[in-house]
Design a protein around this motif. Structure first.
Motif, mmCIF file in Angstrom:
data_model
loop_
_atom_site.group_PDB
_atom_site.id
_atom_site.type_symbol
_atom_site.label_atom_id
_atom_site.label_comp_id
_atom_site.label_asym_id
_atom_site.label_seq_id
_atom_site.Cartn_x
_atom_site.Cartn_y
_atom_site.Cartn_z
ATOM 1 N N HIS A 1 0.827 -1.200 0.000
ATOM 2 C CA HIS A 1 0.000 0.000 0.000
ATOM 3 C C HIS A 1 0.871 1.265 0.000
ATOM 4 C CE1 HIS A 1 -3.761 -2.065 0.333
ATOM 5 N NE2 HIS A 1 -3.506 -2.572 1.527
ATOM 6 N N SER A 2 2.099 1.124 -0.505
ATOM 7 C CA SER A 2 3.052 2.228 -0.377
ATOM 8 C C SER A 2 2.572 3.494 -1.080
ATOM 9 C CB SER A 2 4.420 1.811 -0.915
ATOM 10 O OG SER A 2 4.335 1.359 -2.256
ATOM 11 N N ARG A 3 1.991 3.342 -2.245
ATOM 12 C CA ARG A 3 1.575 4.549 -2.974
ATOM 13 C C ARG A 3 0.438 5.264 -2.248
ATOM 14 N NH1 ARG A 3 1.046 3.424 -9.330
ATOM 15 N NH2 ARG A 3 1.147 5.700 -9.379
ATOM 16 N N LEU A 4 -0.495 4.503 -1.705
ATOM 17 C CA LEU A 4 -1.595 5.111 -0.952
ATOM 18 C C LEU A 4 -1.087 5.778 0.324
ATOM 19 C CD1 LEU A 4 -4.530 5.674 -0.210
ATOM 20 C CD2 LEU A 4 -4.696 3.300 0.629
ATOM 21 N N ILE A 5 -0.214 5.098 1.048
ATOM 22 C CA ILE A 5 0.311 5.687 2.290
ATOM 23 C C ILE A 5 1.123 6.934 1.979
ATOM 24 C CG2 ILE A 5 1.794 5.272 4.286
ATOM 25 C CD1 ILE A 5 1.036 2.278 4.025
ATOM 26 N N TRP A 6 1.907 6.887 0.897
ATOM 27 C CA TRP A 6 2.660 8.062 0.474
ATOM 28 C C TRP A 6 1.706 9.215 0.140
ATOM 29 C CZ3 TRP A 6 7.638 9.418 0.696
ATOM 30 C CH2 TRP A 6 8.078 10.484 -0.096
ATOM 31 N N GLN A 7 0.613 8.897 -0.545
ATOM 32 C CA GLN A 7 -0.385 9.937 -0.838
ATOM 33 C C GLN A 7 -0.910 10.578 0.440
ATOM 34 O OE1 GLN A 7 -2.892 7.327 -3.538
ATOM 35 N NE2 GLN A 7 -3.343 9.339 -4.385
ATOM 36 N N LEU A 8 -1.264 9.749 1.399
ATOM 37 C CA LEU A 8 -1.816 10.264 2.653
ATOM 38 C C LEU A 8 -0.779 11.093 3.406
ATOM 39 C CD1 LEU A 8 -3.739 7.039 3.704
ATOM 40 C CD2 LEU A 8 -4.790 9.215 3.028
ATOM 41 N N LEU A 9 0.467 10.645 3.359
ATOM 42 C CA LEU A 9 1.542 11.380 4.039
ATOM 43 C C LEU A 9 1.741 12.758 3.398
ATOM 44 C CD1 LEU A 9 3.725 11.148 6.241
ATOM 45 C CD2 LEU A 9 5.248 10.166 4.506
ATOM 46 N N MET A 10 1.757 12.811 2.062
ATOM 47 C CA MET A 10 1.936 14.092 1.385
ATOM 48 C C MET A 10 0.707 14.981 1.551
ATOM 49 S SD MET A 10 5.000 13.886 0.435
ATOM 50 C CE MET A 10 5.134 15.432 -0.443
#
Length: 629
Positions: free
Chosen positions: A611-620
């Motif tokens: 889920h790295s891309r989703l978590i990265w989205q949420l982080l940004m």
């Protein structure tokens, strides 16, 4: 390359405070460290920050026409300004400078808005005509250069090259648009038809807007579009000759500069092609630069080294750590809006390296969109062939059931990860391509949202804008529509935004020769077999460039800047990932179900799912929200 900002009153000729315009410009000083200026008149104020590229001493802005009847602030480059200058001199125009800014002024004075199709280049500008009491806002064909606008409660329209210029105005409301959040989670960026803040808009690529002091702002008017509706005929040899001619013209026209010029060189097809053609046209060695990674699987510098050696370039490279996540907070500041394309980190690093030696750098951006170089485009081409063979009455239930039943096997070899393909085949071509382009599919987004956010979002779904764009495209085939969507939707929202913000953050001008509109229009008319053959995209470019580049550069799998965010989020950034559900910033919004956020993060940390891309989205998203207040 520069930054522009301004204020235009549309409800009477109210005075404009020059200090307010100056503060808006100061917020984007990184775009133009070489000069600044502000001009005001009743009802209008224009501001400029300059990065000197052409006519270094002779073209300060804001620039007033010799006749004192028009003023312009301009960000970009007009590559055919010398030809236009001759045309205008034949019509009686006289010039005081040797740059392109004055050419736009005179082109407006002689041709009005019809000047826009004559301008070959990248630009965003504001031009105030004192005779007609109108202000023209205009943006280039592809949206290489950005332009944000907002209408304030007092009737004024403010504009700027970046959102931070508008944020410097005290009357701008900072209310988040929930529909932009839906868009962002779908795509990983906020597309050009929306902004993260309510009331803020982006002038669409290939559009202009005419503002008057006695009328509300009209809708933007489209002055250019690309059509895939026609096909060029000719032998492969003829097509190759035409393509090479267009590519040579595009590259050489963008080598004009009065400051040091170079190129990004990744070792891929597009940047290598640009460097080869630059070397062919240059009497001196081309300056090139590339970024490598300390992880072999992510590093392409061996290919860049080969091209640099073949063309005897002055090549510089730098190896950065695969754990180079220190820029995360700085990136949030560069983009203003949430932006989750993690390749922005190495893009910034290569811009940083280039700026140490040059002020202008040519890139290879644009060819994938114009000539079908993305893997998803070749998939779309084949999926559309499959859709044509099976009626929807069979296809939808069959592939829909397979897609729902098939596990989301992120860990499996690529051929076994068929869930997205099955779901795509169950849908229309447009819906399937929207699914391929999306970072986070609708089912996963819906599982994250709270009931309150779903009420705010209503019936809106991010994919529908792309589906509508594709259905209304001037196109013949599914491949045409996919490329049109990439040129009109993905490229300005993601690729061009990424390159503009990361290059301008270090006061570097990036130019995209493969986005010359004549080259793109030629590509849009090519037969499908000249674009895609089997699983090979950009077929005609690769055949044409075989005289310049080795086959293992031309035909190796596309890589691009790969950033190991999955490993980061299980390692040094794991703490930030785990803190998402406890983030005060996200909690205050009430948009997400905290338990579901925890589940997604834990599934990623444990290795059960990627889920790295989703978590990265949420982080940004969280970091952008912190900055927007």
């Amino acid at each position: 390359m520069c930054g522009i900002a301004g204020i235009v009153h549309t409800e009477g000729l109210k005075p404009v405070d020059p200090d307010r315009v100056r503060r808006m410009c100061d917020a984007i000083a990184h775009r133009g460290p070489d000069g600044e200026g502000v001009w005001t008149a009743p009802g209008v104020g224009l501001g400029h920050r300059r990065l000197s590229i052409i006519d270094l001493a002779g073209s300060p802005q804001p620039m007033i026409a010799a006749e004192q009847d028009a003023v312009i602030v301009f960000n970009g480059e007009i590559y055919n300004f010398r030809e236009l200058r001759k045309d205008l001199q034949a019509l009686g125009a006289t010039f005081r400078t040797d740059g392109d800014t004055e050419v736009i002024l005179e082109a407006w004075r002689h041709w009005g808005v019809d000047c826009l199709p004559r301008l070959h280049g990248m630009f965003a500008f504001a031009l105030h005509d004192l005779r007609q009491r109108t202000t023209l806002l205009a943006r280039d064909r592809f949206g290489v250069k950005p332009l944000f606008t907002a209408r304030l409660s007092d009737g004024a329209v403010i504009f700027g090259s970046e959102l931070k210029a508008l944020l410097a105005h005290p009357s701008l409301r900072r209310e988040i648009d929930p529909l932009a959040v839906e868009d962002y989670l779908a795509w990983g960026y906020v597309p050009d038809h929306r902004s993260i803040l309510k009331g803020v808009e982006k002038l669409p690529a290939g559009h202009y807007q005419l503002l008057r002091p006695d009328a509300p702002p009209p809708a933007p008017v489209q002055w250019w579009d690309v059509s895939f509706a026609d096909r060029t005929k000719g032998s492969a040899q003829d097509l190759e000759a035409h393509l090479l001619h267009h590519m040579r013209e595009a590259v050489t026209s963008r080598m004009l500069a009065d400051v040091p010029l170079g190129a990004f060189l990744s070792g891929g097809v597009d940047s290598s092609s640009v460097v080869a053609l630059m070397a062919e046209a240059s009497a001196t060695p081309v300056k090139t630069c590339s970024i490598g990674f300390d992880v072999g699987a992510l590093d392409e510098t061996a290919y860049a080294d080969r091209i640099a050696a073949q063309y005897h370039t002055q090549h510089r490279k730098r190896t950065v750590s695969a754990d180079d996540y220190s820029l995360v907070d700085r990136l949030a500041g560069m983009f203003d809006e949430p932006f989750a394309d993690a390749s922005a980190l190495p893009t910034f690093r290569v811009c940083e390296l280039a700026r140490e030696h040059v002020t202008v750098a040519l890139s290879g951006d644009g060819a994938d969109e114009a000539f079908a170089g993305y893997r998803r485009q070749t998939f779309q081409h084949r999926e559309e062939q499959a859709r044509a063979l099976l009626p929807s009455a069979i296809r939808q239930p069959l592939f829909g059931a397979l897609g729902r039943a098939w596990p989301k096997a992120d860990w499996a070899p690529r051929p076994l990860r068929a869930k997205t393909t099955f779901l795509s085949l169950a849908e229309s071509g447009e819906q399937g391509y929207a699914r391929a382009l999306a970072v986070t599919p609708p089912e996963l987004r819906d599982s994250l949202y709270s009931q309150d956010f779903k009420r705010l979002r209503g019936d809106y779904r991010a994919e529908q804008s792309l589906v509508d764009l594709m259905r209304n495209a001037p196109a013949r085939s599914g491949l045409d529509r996919a490329q049109y969507a990439d040129l009109k939707f993905y490229m300005p929202g993601d690729i061009l935004t990424k390159v503009d913000r990361t290059s301008m953050a270090v006061s570097l001008e990036a130019r995209e020769p493969l986005l010359d509109h004549r080259l793109v229009e030629f590509g849009a008319r090519l037969p499908e077999r000249a674009r895609v053959r089997g699983t090979t995209g950009k077929w005609l470019i690769k055949q044409t460039m075989r005289r310049y580049l080795p086959d293992d550069v031309l035909f190796r799998p596309k890589m691009g800047f790969v950033t190991p965010i999955a490993q980061w989020l299980r390692g040094p950034l794991a703490g930030e990932a785990m803190g998402l559900s406890r983030s005060d910033t996200l909690a205050r919004t009430g948009w997400f179900e905290n338990g579901r956020l925890d589940f997604v993060v834990q599934a990623h940390l444990s290795g059960r799912a990627d889920h790295s891309r989703l978590i990265w989205q949420l982080l940004m998203l969280q970091k952008s929200m912190d900055r927007l207040g």
